[in-house]
Scaffold this motif. Sequence first.
Motif, PDB file in Angstrom:
ATOM      1  N   GLN A 197       0.853  -1.391  -0.023  1.00 21.90           N
ATOM      2  CA  GLN A 197      -0.131   0.083   0.144  1.00 21.90           C
ATOM      3  C   GLN A 197       0.872   1.197   0.071  1.00 21.90           C
ATOM      4  N   THR A 198       0.220   2.374  -0.606  1.00 19.86           N
ATOM      5  CA  THR A 198       0.738   3.620  -0.624  1.00 19.86           C
ATOM      6  C   THR A 198       0.453   4.591   0.853  1.00 19.86           C
ATOM      7  N   ALA A 199       1.176   5.081   1.281  1.00 22.47           N
ATOM      8  CA  ALA A 199       0.776   6.052   2.509  1.00 22.47           C
ATOM      9  C   ALA A 199      -0.005   7.151   2.012  1.00 22.47           C
ATOM     10  N   LEU A 200      -0.174   7.738   1.048  1.00 22.99           N
ATOM     11  CA  LEU A 200      -0.845   8.841   0.687  1.00 22.99           C
ATOM     12  C   LEU A 200      -1.746   8.438  -0.558  1.00 22.99           C
ATOM     13  N   VAL A 201      -2.990   8.819  -0.380  1.00 24.13           N
ATOM     14  CA  VAL A 201      -3.744   8.822  -1.581  1.00 24.13           C
ATOM     15  C   VAL A 201      -4.435  10.297  -1.877  1.00 24.13           C
ATOM     16  N   ASN A 202      -3.980  10.910  -2.776  1.00 26.89           N
ATOM     17  CA  ASN A 202      -4.404  12.152  -3.265  1.00 26.89           C
ATOM     18  C   ASN A 202      -3.982  12.955  -2.118  1.00 26.89           C
ATOM     19  N   ALA A 241       4.842   0.032   7.095  1.00 27.64           N
ATOM     20  CA  ALA A 241       4.440  -1.113   5.736  1.00 27.64           C
ATOM     21  C   ALA A 241       4.150  -0.285   4.671  1.00 27.64           C
ATOM     22  N   MET A 242       4.234   0.957   4.607  1.00 30.03           N
ATOM     23  CA  MET A 242       3.934   1.840   3.475  1.00 30.03           C
ATOM     24  C   MET A 242       5.046   2.101   2.407  1.00 30.03           C
ATOM     25  N   ASP A 243       4.586   2.274   1.341  1.00 33.76           N
ATOM     26  CA  ASP A 243       5.714   2.448   0.164  1.00 33.76           C
ATOM     27  C   ASP A 243       6.751   1.551   0.262  1.00 33.76           C
ATOM     28  N   LEU A 244       6.593   0.278   0.691  1.00 33.46           N
ATOM     29  CA  LEU A 244       7.675  -0.565   0.549  1.00 33.46           C
ATOM     30  C   LEU A 244       7.909  -0.956  -0.837  1.00 33.46           C
ATOM     31  N   PRO A 245       9.281  -1.497  -0.998  1.00 38.46           N
ATOM     32  CA  PRO A 245       9.665  -1.667  -2.441  1.00 38.46           C
ATOM     33  C   PRO A 245       8.802  -2.955  -2.913  1.00 38.46           C
ATOM     34  N   VAL A 246       8.564  -2.885  -4.095  1.00 42.78           N
ATOM     35  CA  VAL A 246       7.826  -3.931  -4.791  1.00 42.78           C
ATOM     36  C   VAL A 246       8.258  -5.354  -4.548  1.00 42.78           C
ATOM     37  N   ILE A 247       9.310  -5.525  -4.410  1.00 47.40           N
ATOM     38  CA  ILE A 247       9.741  -6.880  -3.926  1.00 47.40           C
ATOM     39  C   ILE A 247       9.149  -7.644  -2.848  1.00 47.40           C
ATOM     40  N   VAL A 248       8.765  -6.643  -1.620  1.00 48.04           N
ATOM     41  CA  VAL A 248       8.554  -7.040  -0.630  1.00 48.04           C
ATOM     42  C   VAL A 248       7.128  -7.857  -0.548  1.00 48.04           C
ATOM     43  N   PRO A 249       6.043  -7.103  -1.256  1.00 44.73           N
ATOM     44  CA  PRO A 249       4.666  -7.976  -1.278  1.00 44.73           C
ATOM     45  C   PRO A 249       4.909  -9.116  -2.108  1.00 44.73           C
ATOM     46  N   SER A 307      -6.813  -1.573  -0.528  1.00 46.12           N
ATOM     47  CA  SER A 307      -6.588  -1.023  -1.933  1.00 46.12           C
ATOM     48  C   SER A 307      -5.542  -0.146  -1.833  1.00 46.12           C
ATOM     49  N   PHE A 308      -5.443   0.520  -3.091  1.00 50.00           N
ATOM     50  CA  PHE A 308      -4.352   1.739  -3.123  1.00 50.00           C
ATOM     51  C   PHE A 308      -2.810   1.089  -2.902  1.00 50.00           C
ATOM     52  N   PRO A 309      -2.577   0.445  -3.857  1.00 55.21           N
ATOM     53  CA  PRO A 309      -1.184  -0.076  -4.042  1.00 55.21           C
ATOM     54  C   PRO A 309      -0.090   0.949  -4.558  1.00 55.21           C
ATOM     55  N   THR A 310       1.187   0.547  -4.350  1.00 51.76           N
ATOM     56  CA  THR A 310       2.188   1.420  -4.921  1.00 51.76           C
ATOM     57  C   THR A 310       2.363   1.370  -6.219  1.00 51.76           C
ATOM     58  N   GLU A 311       2.922   2.280  -7.049  1.00 47.95           N
ATOM     59  CA  GLU A 311       2.897   2.348  -8.524  1.00 47.95           C
ATOM     60  C   GLU A 311       3.655   1.181  -8.882  1.00 47.95           C
ATOM     61  N   GLY A 312       4.706   0.611  -8.219  1.00 48.55           N
ATOM     62  CA  GLY A 312       5.594  -0.386  -8.849  1.00 48.55           C
ATOM     63  C   GLY A 312       4.648  -1.760  -8.580  1.00 48.55           C
ATOM     64  N   TYR A 313       3.785  -1.765  -7.820  1.00 51.76           N
ATOM     65  CA  TYR A 313       2.867  -3.041  -7.482  1.00 51.76           C
ATOM     66  C   TYR A 313       2.046  -3.177  -8.570  1.00 51.76           C
ATOM     67  N   ALA A 314       1.337  -1.935  -8.823  1.00 56.97           N
ATOM     68  CA  ALA A 314       0.234  -1.874  -9.895  1.00 56.97           C
ATOM     69  C   ALA A 314       0.741  -2.097 -11.227  1.00 56.97           C
ATOM     70  N   ALA A 315       2.065  -1.978 -11.546  1.00 60.69           N
ATOM     71  CA  ALA A 315       2.701  -2.228 -12.698  1.00 60.69           C
ATOM     72  C   ALA A 315       2.685  -3.625 -13.235  1.00 60.69           C
TER      73      ALA A 315
END
Lengths: 357, 264
Positions: free
Chosen positions: A112-117, A130-138, A189-197
């Motif tokens: 997840q990302t820490a901030l949404v809008n 647990a926010m904005d972790l590098p994509v490898i973690v999840p 909801s609201f995953p990081t951009e890396g995860y969403a890719a």
Amino acid sequence: MAHTTHGIGGLTYDPAKKARPPELNVFVALVLIVVAFEAIGRLFLGESFLFNTRDNVDAIFNWPRLNIIILQVSIVGIIAVGVTQVILTGGIDLSSGSVVGATAMIAMSFAQTALVNGNPNPKAIFGDWAMDLPVIVPVLVGLGCGLAAGLVNGVFIAYTRIPPFIATLGMMVFARGLSRWWSNGNPISFPTEGYAAIGKGMMPVLIFVLLAVLFHLILTYTVYGKHTYAIGSNEDAARMSGIKVNRHKVLVYSIAGMLAAIAAVVLSSKNLTAQAGMGVMYELDAIAMAVIGGISLKGGRGSILGTVLGALIFGVIISGFTFVKLDAYYQEMVKGVIIVGAVVLDQWRQRRSSERT
Amino acid sequence: MSELRLHDMGDIVLETRDLTKHYGGVHALEGANFILRKGEHVAIMGDNGAGKSTFVRQITAVEQRTRGEVVFDGRAVHFAGPLEAREAGIETVFQNLALADDLDVPSNLFLGREKVLFNLGPFSILDRKAMREATMRGLEKTGVKIPNILNTIRNMSGGQRQCVAIARTAAFHSKLTIMDEPTAALGVQETAQVENIIRTLKKQGEPLILISHNMRQVFDLMDRIVVFRRGRICANLNVAETNPEDVVAYITGAKTGAEYADVA
């Protein structure tokens, strides 16, 4: 005298008499189904199923439809690659759909990302750590979940000798419960951009194809593959030949669990959310793809190539029903018929091949 | 009656001393002392449940013995499982064919001990060419005729299947071959083919233990007959010095070998 490419001692062998690979039959079925939808489209709807009929687009094929056909089966297809290996050993895995649900929930919690809008994430599961972790973690957390589920399945099946049906049924119910308990049933909801890719656009298709090719090669060219087929073909013979059957089964179920986990990561990334009900019935769709693709439920026979063709048949039928404007409820019902039909076909194939020997 | 010299180890391939197997309260095998010499073909006979297969299962470590010693190739052995026994050079053709129906001939010959190109643990790459070639050599050595070794076992006749099972021995230069009723389910021609393989092995000086109910076969092919009755060895006969009636008498219990009088 016919060719004797592998003949020994004067006996002749005619390569032309070699049985057709079962994948060819599946491929023919795929083509026939496509032709049927094309014919219905041309005759009754005045449209083409596969070919481009719009003048403003410069293409031979109807690419959007082709993309949807493969995209909609690619995530379940990833599961089917694992389920195929389980079925090849003579087992079954009913837990994969629920493992998708549980893995999606748990992996998404670490994506997840820490901030949404500009506001704090309203669906946050953990604290800031647990926010904005590098994509490898999840991704690793997800693979770990799948591995754990597969290990438990495999260890119970191999060492307590309970039937795979029961062991994985237990895991199916347990994992679904876990996915609901994880966030009290709330979506994450609201995953990081890396995860969403990971699951963006046609990425699921790419991942499915890569995994299918990888495991097709592994099953064909490695000791792992040979032992997988041997166990499904004659477990006692495999054991007497010194194959460590129990250890191998744990490995196969673990791989199936991890493939379900990959499907979960791709699915939650594609949907940008994880829900407790994710992956319901996926296990049955995956088994159906394998069976349609010619994998024998008794084990020992079939290939990943067959499963991929089975997945394509699945996709073509779903898209085809949408194309002929069949109601979604009918689609579910017809899917049920197809699953039973494929198993009946499998039984028939087995009876026929046993009569021949 | 031939007397066994129990302490001449020079040319002994396999010796069991007091080999015993109990399944709970059932004494399936009791104190079996057995010797096999180099190049010797020995038949094991006896009624159903006499302990023949149990005896073989202890030697090949399909089961773990309750008591006793197995000396193979000059040393006391205690195999943990059938693969260890095979690696030591004991090749077994089981009563229920230990073949995987959906695999081809080379895959079956090398099942559990595949040749690999790169060692990557369970994901080691198979050396399919080497296995194919070794299979051809093994089949040629035994005179086994199989039209297409890349065909799956499912598509083969009973005789061909049995030949594949036997060809394993030749392909792996085993030191001892054990066959458990190899012709029980075969037709006349197929039986003849298997018997030819046994003759070939005899000519090559390969020692063999054959479990069989077929009196003619045993008298045609074997050097010696060891009779089991109710879990014990009750006779040890040279084929040249005995006759079928005699052997039947031992099997049914009408007679017992002099040196085994205490077990009867």
